[in-house]
Motif scaffolding. Structure first.
Motif, short mmCIF file in Angstrom:
data_model
loop_
_atom_site.label_atom_id
_atom_site.label_comp_id
_atom_site.label_asym_id
_atom_site.label_seq_id
_atom_site.Cartn_x
_atom_site.Cartn_y
_atom_site.Cartn_z
N LEU A 66 -6.18 -4.29 2.27
CA LEU A 66 -7.48 -3.62 2.25
C LEU A 66 -7.93 -3.23 3.65
CD1 LEU A 66 -9.43 -5.75 -0.41
CD2 LEU A 66 -8.53 -3.44 -0.66
N ILE A 67 -7.62 -4.08 4.64
CA ILE A 67 -7.96 -3.74 6.03
C ILE A 67 -7.19 -2.50 6.48
CG2 ILE A 67 -7.71 -4.52 8.42
CD1 ILE A 67 -8.31 -7.37 7.38
N SER A 68 -5.92 -2.42 6.11
CA SER A 68 -5.12 -1.24 6.45
C SER A 68 -5.67 0.02 5.79
CB SER A 68 -3.66 -1.45 6.04
OG SER A 68 -3.05 -2.46 6.80
N VAL A 69 -6.03 -0.10 4.51
CA VAL A 69 -6.58 1.05 3.79
C VAL A 69 -7.92 1.47 4.39
CG1 VAL A 69 -7.48 1.84 1.56
CG2 VAL A 69 -5.37 0.50 1.65
N ASP A 70 -8.75 0.49 4.76
CA ASP A 70 -10.04 0.80 5.38
C ASP A 70 -9.86 1.55 6.69
OD1 ASP A 70 -13.03 0.35 5.82
OD2 ASP A 70 -12.18 -0.70 7.56
N ARG A 71 -8.92 1.10 7.52
CA ARG A 71 -8.64 1.78 8.79
C ARG A 71 -8.07 3.17 8.54
NH1 ARG A 71 -11.45 0.67 12.62
NH2 ARG A 71 -12.79 0.47 10.78
N LEU A 72 -7.24 3.29 7.52
CA LEU A 72 -6.66 4.59 7.18
C LEU A 72 -7.75 5.59 6.78
CD1 LEU A 72 -4.25 6.47 6.40
CD2 LEU A 72 -4.34 5.42 4.13
N LEU A 73 -8.67 5.17 5.92
CA LEU A 73 -9.75 6.05 5.49
C LEU A 73 -10.64 6.45 6.67
CD1 LEU A 73 -10.80 4.31 2.15
CD2 LEU A 73 -9.48 6.40 2.41
N ALA A 74 -10.89 5.49 7.56
CA ALA A 74 -11.74 5.78 8.71
C ALA A 74 -11.12 6.80 9.65
CB ALA A 74 -12.03 4.49 9.48
N LEU A 75 -9.79 6.81 9.73
CA LEU A 75 -9.10 7.73 10.64
C LEU A 75 -8.77 9.07 10.01
CD1 LEU A 75 -6.65 5.21 12.32
CD2 LEU A 75 -8.39 6.51 13.50
N VAL A 76 -8.27 9.04 8.78
CA VAL A 76 -7.77 10.26 8.14
C VAL A 76 -8.86 10.98 7.35
CG1 VAL A 76 -6.02 11.18 6.57
CG2 VAL A 76 -5.49 9.19 8.00
N PHE A 77 -9.75 10.22 6.69
CA PHE A 77 -10.80 10.83 5.88
C PHE A 77 -12.17 10.26 6.30
CE2 PHE A 77 -6.97 10.21 3.23
CZ PHE A 77 -6.60 11.54 3.08
N PRO A 78 -12.58 10.45 7.54
CA PRO A 78 -13.81 9.81 8.03
C PRO A 78 -15.07 10.25 7.30
CG PRO A 78 -13.02 11.46 9.58
CD PRO A 78 -11.95 11.30 8.56
N LEU A 79 -15.17 11.53 6.91
CA LEU A 79 -16.37 12.03 6.27
C LEU A 79 -16.35 11.78 4.77
CD1 LEU A 79 -16.87 15.40 8.19
CD2 LEU A 79 -17.98 13.20 8.60
N ARG A 80 -15.23 12.09 4.12
CA ARG A 80 -15.15 11.93 2.67
C ARG A 80 -15.21 10.47 2.23
NH1 ARG A 80 -10.08 15.64 1.03
NH2 ARG A 80 -9.48 15.20 3.20
N SER A 81 -14.79 9.55 3.11
CA SER A 81 -14.78 8.13 2.74
C SER A 81 -16.04 7.40 3.16
CB SER A 81 -13.57 7.45 3.38
OG SER A 81 -13.68 7.46 4.79
N MET B 15 1.07 7.42 7.68
CA MET B 15 -0.01 8.42 7.72
C MET B 15 -0.80 8.33 9.01
SD MET B 15 -1.43 8.46 3.78
CE MET B 15 -2.62 9.75 4.18
N VAL B 16 -1.09 7.12 9.46
CA VAL B 16 -1.85 6.94 10.70
C VAL B 16 -1.04 7.42 11.90
CG1 VAL B 16 -2.77 5.20 12.28
CG2 VAL B 16 -3.31 5.08 9.84
N ILE B 17 0.25 7.12 11.91
CA ILE B 17 1.11 7.59 13.02
C ILE B 17 1.10 9.11 13.10
CG2 ILE B 17 3.49 7.74 13.84
CD1 ILE B 17 3.93 4.92 12.79
N VAL B 18 1.22 9.75 11.93
CA VAL B 18 1.23 11.22 11.90
C VAL B 18 -0.09 11.78 12.41
CG1 VAL B 18 1.30 13.22 10.37
CG2 VAL B 18 2.91 11.34 10.03
N VAL B 19 -1.20 11.21 11.97
CA VAL B 19 -2.52 11.70 12.37
C VAL B 19 -2.75 11.50 13.87
CG1 VAL B 19 -5.01 11.31 12.14
CG2 VAL B 19 -3.57 11.42 10.10
N LEU B 20 -2.38 10.34 14.39
CA LEU B 20 -2.60 10.06 15.80
C LEU B 20 -1.73 10.93 16.70
CD1 LEU B 20 -2.98 6.16 15.87
CD2 LEU B 20 -4.77 7.89 16.03
N ARG B 21 -0.53 11.25 16.24
CA ARG B 21 0.35 12.09 17.05
C ARG B 21 -0.14 13.53 17.10
NH1 ARG B 21 6.67 11.12 16.13
NH2 ARG B 21 6.63 12.50 17.94
N LYS B 22 -0.86 13.95 16.07
CA LYS B 22 -1.38 15.31 16.06
C LYS B 22 -2.62 15.44 16.93
CE LYS B 22 0.32 16.78 11.51
NZ LYS B 22 -0.06 17.23 10.14
N ARG B 23 -3.33 14.35 17.12
CA ARG B 23 -4.56 14.41 17.92
C ARG B 23 -4.22 14.43 19.40
NH1 ARG B 23 -8.75 10.20 14.89
NH2 ARG B 23 -8.85 11.34 12.91
#
Length: 313
Positions: A115-130, A209-217
């Motif tokens: 759940l902690i991983s999913v929470d961090r994922l939502l905060a990074l990848v879908f910050p507004l929708r989540s 997913m987080v690795i991909v998002v962070l590498r694009k930023r």
């Protein structure tokens, strides 16, 4: 999760005392986990409650994870005593409670880490929708549901274990080496193994997913780079806990009826107990300003917000 693997319920002292090396290693490992894990998780829980409270979903989940690890640590003195003395004078009720505390920790730790991983994922990848989903209230509801479901799951196991322990009249009860031939134990073991593997897949997907998002930023200033490193360390620690401590145990559950499976599984149970010493790293890297007081964190956040507003002007 399971201490019950053979067809015989009661065993003689000679059967479980024959592997003296494994028993000695178990006493040492449980002793080290107790010495490190008990104070570490007690301090972590105190910091989380006093300095962070229930102000964020991440903090709520970490408080529950710390509480779960503390329950495990509190049950370890009994395991250390048993494996150090090879004697159990405390009765069937105490033995059942200690085993159930251990099983509850393994199950809840897997869920809360995911759940902690999913929470961090939502905060990074879908910050507004989540934003509507990532609330402290929702995290509290999810945590309560986890505790209720796991407790309900453990009740029939506890009743079965206690009855089997009471049925044996050994003077030296082999508590944590005890063997229970529970009906449907293989189905239950397979179900738990599949569930843990699903949680592992969720952690792997979240990490990718987080690795991909962070590498694009773009990597701006040094602060943003450090934040990226902290985020990555969260997922690395989560994956490490699953792969090193939970995966061997899970795979062994899939071969529940194999010969000598009981001794191998107990060794992996001993290994799984070490997870409670590594979990505090998740708190440190997951929460901004882990050691700061709540008031100071809010002041710093307000100052940063004001600074950004002035920059826009």
């Amino acid at each position: 999760m399971y201490d019950n693997l053979t067809n015989s319920t009661c065993i003689d002292d000679s059967e479980w005392k024959s592997d003296s090396f494994r028993l000695l290693v178990s006493a040492v490992v449980y002793g080290l986990v107790l010495v490190v894990g008990l104070p570490l998780n007690a301090i972590s829980l105190w910091i989380l409650l006093r300095r962070h409270g229930l102000r964020s979903p991440g903090a709520v989940l970490m408080i529950n994870l710390a509480a779960s690890d503390l329950l495990l640590a509190l049950s370890l003195p009994l395991r250390v005593y048993f494996y150090a003395t090879l004697n159990w004078p405390f009765g069937a009720g105490t033995c059942t409670t200690a085993i159930l505390l251990f099983r509850i920790n393994i199950r809840t730790s897997c869920i809360f880490i995911t759940l902690i991983s999913v929470d961090r994922l939502l905060a990074l990848v879908f910050p507004l929708r989540s934003r509507s989903l990532r609330t402290s209230a929702f995290a509290c509801k999810c945590s309560s549901l986890v505790w209720i479901l796991i407790t309900i799951l453990c009740i029939p196991e506890g009743v079965n274990l206690y009855s089997a322990l009471k049925a044996c009249h050994h003077h030296h009860l082999p508590c944590f080496e005890f063997q229970v031939a529970a009906k449907g134990s293989r189905i239950t073991g397979l179900g738990q193994a599949i569930f843990l593997l699903i949680l592992l897949v969720v952690n792997i997907v979240s990490t990718v997913m987080v690795i991909v998002v962070l590498r694009k930023r773009p990597s701006g200033d040094a602060t943003k780079v450090n934040n990226k490193m902290s985020v990555m360390l969260i997922f690395v620690v989560n994956m490490l806990v699953f792969i090193v401590f939970f995966l061997p145990f899970t795979l062994q559950l899939l071969t529940l009826n194999d010969k000598n499976n009981g001794e191998v599984l107990r060794a992996f149970i001993c290994l799984a107990s070490i997870n409670c010493c590594l979990d505090p790293l998740i708190y440190y890297f997951s929460l901004d300003s882990f050691w700061q007081d709540k008031g100071k964190i809010q002041t710093d956040a307000a100052s940063q917000s004001l600074s950004r507003s002035q920059d826009r002007l």
